[in-house]
Design an enzyme around this catalytic site. Structure first.
Site, mmCIF file in Angstrom:
data_model
loop_
_atom_site.group_PDB
_atom_site.id
_atom_site.type_symbol
_atom_site.label_atom_id
_atom_site.label_comp_id
_atom_site.label_asym_id
_atom_site.label_seq_id
_atom_site.Cartn_x
_atom_site.Cartn_y
_atom_site.Cartn_z
ATOM 1 N N SER A 92 -0.427 -3.341 3.703
ATOM 2 C CA SER A 92 0.582 -3.767 3.593
ATOM 3 C C SER A 92 1.046 -2.875 2.224
ATOM 4 O O SER A 92 0.828 -2.538 1.554
ATOM 5 C CB SER A 92 0.841 -5.406 3.161
ATOM 6 N N ARG B 167 13.029 -5.244 2.153
ATOM 7 C CA ARG B 167 13.229 -4.955 3.241
ATOM 8 C C ARG B 167 14.347 -4.569 3.673
ATOM 9 O O ARG B 167 15.737 -5.595 4.205
ATOM 10 C CB ARG B 167 12.130 -5.802 3.861
HETATM 11 P P1 GTP Z 1 4.088 -2.763 5.579
HETATM 12 O O1 GTP Z 1 5.696 -2.968 6.273
HETATM 13 O O2 GTP Z 1 4.114 -3.663 4.111
HETATM 14 O O3 GTP Z 1 2.567 -2.879 7.367
HETATM 15 O O4 GTP Z 1 3.856 -1.233 4.320
HETATM 16 P P2 GTP Z 1 3.722 0.029 5.106
HETATM 17 O O5 GTP Z 1 2.260 0.594 4.986
HETATM 18 O O6 GTP Z 1 4.661 0.372 6.328
HETATM 19 O O7 GTP Z 1 4.253 0.776 3.335
HETATM 20 P P3 GTP Z 1 5.303 1.650 3.541
HETATM 21 O O8 GTP Z 1 5.568 2.833 3.719
HETATM 22 O O9 GTP Z 1 6.250 1.237 3.021
HETATM 23 O O10 GTP Z 1 5.045 2.006 1.794
HETATM 24 C C1 GTP Z 1 4.875 1.464 0.888
HETATM 25 C C2 GTP Z 1 5.601 2.012 -0.531
HETATM 26 O O11 GTP Z 1 3.929 3.129 -0.624
HETATM 27 C C3 GTP Z 1 6.722 2.626 -0.922
HETATM 28 O O12 GTP Z 1 6.713 1.970 -2.566
HETATM 29 C C4 GTP Z 1 6.134 4.357 -0.493
HETATM 30 O O13 GTP Z 1 7.687 4.650 -1.513
HETATM 31 C C5 GTP Z 1 5.035 3.819 -1.440
HETATM 32 N N1 GTP Z 1 4.260 5.546 -0.921
HETATM 33 C C6 GTP Z 1 4.187 5.747 0.347
HETATM 34 N N2 GTP Z 1 3.728 6.902 1.041
HETATM 35 C C7 GTP Z 1 3.004 7.152 -0.224
HETATM 36 C C8 GTP Z 1 2.820 8.918 -0.313
HETATM 37 O O14 GTP Z 1 2.519 9.291 0.249
HETATM 38 N N3 GTP Z 1 2.439 8.687 -1.681
HETATM 39 C C9 GTP Z 1 2.858 7.853 -3.002
HETATM 40 N N4 GTP Z 1 2.688 8.521 -3.753
HETATM 41 N N5 GTP Z 1 3.152 6.618 -2.016
HETATM 42 C C10 GTP Z 1 3.940 6.091 -1.067
HETATM 43 C C1 SPV Z 2 3.656 -6.365 5.713
HETATM 44 O O1 SPV Z 2 3.302 -7.674 4.831
HETATM 45 O O2 SPV Z 2 1.747 -5.525 6.269
HETATM 46 C C2 SPV Z 2 4.308 -6.348 6.660
HETATM 47 C C3 SPV Z 2 5.799 -6.939 6.329
HETATM 48 O O3 SPV Z 2 4.701 -5.121 7.350
HETATM 49 S S1 SPV Z 2 5.723 -8.584 6.767
HETATM 50 O O4 SPV Z 2 6.238 -8.665 8.067
HETATM 51 O O5 SPV Z 2 6.458 -9.937 6.500
HETATM 52 O O6 SPV Z 2 4.875 -8.963 7.081
HETATM 53 MN MN MN Z 3 2.849 -4.782 7.647
#
Ligand code: GTP
Ligand code: SPV
Ligand code: MN
Length: 595
Positions: free
Chosen positions: A262, A379
């Site tokens: 996450s 979010r």
């Molecule tokens: P969930 O919805 O919680 O499952 O998360 P997710 O895996 O979709 O995470 P998301 O892509 O929203 O990334 C979360 C954080 O990681 C953000 O603050 C982004 O800016 C950072 N991030 C994503 N990709 C990169 C990357 O390639 N480099 C860096 N430095 N940060 C990144």
């Molecule tokens: C995560 O936490 O991996 C999410 C957000 O994608 S939630 O739907 O709150 O679990």
């Molecule tokens: Mn997730």
């Protein structure tokens, strides 16, 4: 109740829940735009929803400061035997947990309407889809479910009189006495929150939270925890993975599924626009993948969701332009800051910080404020169809054939940018030992390194040792048609604490190398942890990155990895005799390679 329900099981379940929870009314949802607007009107009237002048059809919500993320320490896999839930899940015996929760549910919807939300994970009517019915006392949950899942009266038609569904019971746990004014964000105190799963009955009971995965039960509860247990029984996979289609300069398509924990980059990679010329990337899903073997023996993936529930902070035109373009209208924002001109704002957005805003707690905020304006786990809830790079095949019921699996995590040190597994078993070893620093997506300590196997630690609905075995079994079944497995870390830092790798659109360079590996166009060098790109094989053209930094990103320090061994061993030890022999062998071989 506004309609007559034909399905027998549903009819009696609604009655049972109503008798228990004592709502003032019952409303069965149909998923229409009118219904969505009706809920919003209610939320506007009670000033829970804040309309955003700058974004048509978009609203801001502020949660209670105690209810801002998933609660892993209050999340339960309740199987008759503790052994079935395994060492990585919280467990309470089903009859005991039900007794506790039934006491909490007693009269918990007084003063509220009970919404019955029929939804489909996956396209309505598709053979791979699953039907759930969420009963909730939160209109905020109803509108979020409208976006995140397919809520429709067609689901009830499909169920007919005897069809099966997954019951998902949800209450915010805040009954209202006569005349009592509702709070901005009703919820129960932490010790009364329970996010419970009964995988052997395909049943979900959630109490006390209104936020995200705790309350939108189609997502983590159904599509991951319950679905993973079903998938194991039925021989398919439910994973915490994004799905994307990458098209190379010659028009060849590659489908990639990536599991990061996450807030570790799935949404960003899923919508990434390659910085290298000639390559194109389209989004199929950003959080969950359901995968089955197709008639050709390959593995096919669908995204069971209908929207994105994405991390707002850090999202900008610089990092994720396609997400920004998804957020122009019809979006629900939760725990973002509100600007004076009626827009949302969060840390890391493009441009200057606003001189003044209202923070996520509703207080005045200026750049001098000590606390963040937006909560780190603020979010957006946005329809997937609004993403400019949503793949035209994203709703194809047969899914897309997966070529590449990527595992990864957030690690400031030790793990290099990319490496490839030697073979399927080694790939499963990499997935099973994946480690990542904890993020704000869960209520708990931040930045603690922990083992998060396959990014599924919070989401596996059964014993994770058996889950490892399921991955090995799937590999056996897929044989030479199995996807190739890679591991990435976008988050390695230099001594002065800066990210070494530019990330985001430049991650396309890493994906390109993977595709060239699949096509046998490039070699790789053997290291103790896996196969690393040969010097010059990673396309770095046009990238402003010093040779020293690049070397540091790629370092495999044998001593660092040797120092990991005791932790990997104690991680594996937790599974006792449920740990597959083949993973023990992988660990032995790893130890041998480290010398
Ligand atoms: P969930 O919805 O919680 O499952 O998360 P997710 O895996 O979709 O995470 P998301 O892509 O929203 O990334 C979360 C954080 O990681 C953000 O603050 C982004 O800016 C950072 N991030 C994503 N990709 C990169 C990357 O390639 N480099 C860096 N430095 N940060 C990144
Ligand atoms: C995560 O936490 O991996 C999410 C957000 O994608 S939630 O739907 O709150 O679990
Ligand atoms: Mn997730």
């Amino acid at each position: 109740m506004n309609i007559t329900v034909k399905n027998k099981k549903l009819k009696s379940w609604i009655k049972e829940v109503a008798d228990l929870c004592k709502p003032d009314d019952i409303y069965v949802c149909n998923g229409s735009k009118e219904e969505y607007n009706l809920m919003l009107e209610k939320l506007l009237e009670s000033r829970i929803a804040i309309p955003l002048k700058k974004r048509p059809g978009s609203f801001l919500f502020r949660s209670d400061p105690s209810d801002v993320a998933r609660v892993e320490n209050r999340t339960y896999i309740s199987t008759p035997l503790k052994e079935e839930a395994g060492p990585m899940n919280n467990w309470i015996e089903p009859s005991e947990l039900k007794k506790t929760m039934l006491d909490l549910y007693k009269g918990c919807m007084k003063g509220r309407t009970m919404y019955v939300i029929p939804f489909s994970m996956g396209p309505v009517g598709s053979p791979i889809s699953k039907i759930g019915i969420e009963v909730s006392d939160s209109p905020y949950v109803v509108i979020n479910m409208h976006i995140m899942t397919r809520v429709s009266s067609r689901v009830l038609e499909l169920l007919s009189t005897d069809g099966e569904f997954i019951p998902c019971l949800h209450s915010v746990g805040a009954p209202l006495s006569k005349g009592q004014e509702d709070s901005q964000w009703p919820c129960a105190p932490i010790e009364q929150k329970y996010i419970s799963h009964f995988p052997e009955e395909n049943l979900i009971w959630s109490y006390g939270s209104g936020y995200g995965g705790n309350a939108l039960l189609g997502k983590k509860c159904l599509a991951l925890r319950i679905a993973s247990a079903m998938a194991r029984r039925e021989g398919w996979m439910a994973e915490h993975m994004l799905i994307l289609r990458l098209t190379g300069p010659e028009g060849k398509q590659y489908h990639i599924a990536a599991a990061f924990p996450s807030a570790c980059g799935k949404t960003n990679l899923a919508m990434m626009q390659p910085s290298i010329p000639g390559w194109k990337c389209e989004c199929i899903g950003d959080d969950i993948a359901w995968m089955k073997t197709g008639p050709d023996g390959r593995l096919y993936a669908i995204n069971p969701e209908n929207g994105f529930f994405g991390v707002a902070p850090g999202t900008s035109y610089n990092t994720n332009p396609m997400a920004m373009d998804t957020l122009n209208e019809n979006v629900l924002f939760t725990n973002c800051a509100l600007t004076d001109d009626g827009d949302v704002w969060w840390e890391g957005m493009d441009g200057d910080e606003p001189a003044h805003a209202i923070d996520w707690k509703g207080r005045d905020w200026t750049p001098e404020s000590v606390e963040e304006a937006a909560h780190p786990n603020a979010r957006f809830t946005a329809p997937a169809s609004q993403c400019p790079v949503i793949c035209k095949d994203w709703e194809k019921p047969e899914g897309v054939p997966i070529d590449i699996f990527i595992f990864g995590g957030r690690r400031g040190s030790v793990a290099p940018l990319v490496y490839e597994a030697y073979n399927w078993d080694h790939g499963v070893f990499l997935g099973s030992t994946a480690a990542s620093e904890t993020t704000a997506a869960n209520i708990g300590a931040l930045g603690n390194l922990r083992r998060d196997p396959f990014a599924m630690k919070p989401f596996c609905g059964y014993n994770m040792g058996d889950y490892f075995q399921h991955w090995l079994d799937m590999g056996d079944r897929l044989g030479d048609k199995a996807p190739r497995i890679f591991y990435v870390n976008w988050f390695r830092k230099s001594g002065d604490g800066k990210f070494l790798w530019p990330g985001f659109s430049d991650n396309s360079r890493v994906l390109k190398w993977m595709c060239e590996r699949v096509d046998g166009k490039v070699g790789a060098r053997e290291t103790p942890i896996g196969l690393l790109p040969d010097e010059g094989d990673l396309d770095l053209s046009g990238l402003d990155l010093s040779t020293d930094d690049m070397r540091e990103i790629m370092i495999v320090d044998t001593d660092d990895w040797k120092a990991e061994l005791p932790d990997i061993e104690s991680h594996f030890d937790k599974f006792g005799d449920r740990l597959p022999e083949r993973l023990k062998k992988q660990l032995q071989e790893f130890r041998k390679r480290l010398g």
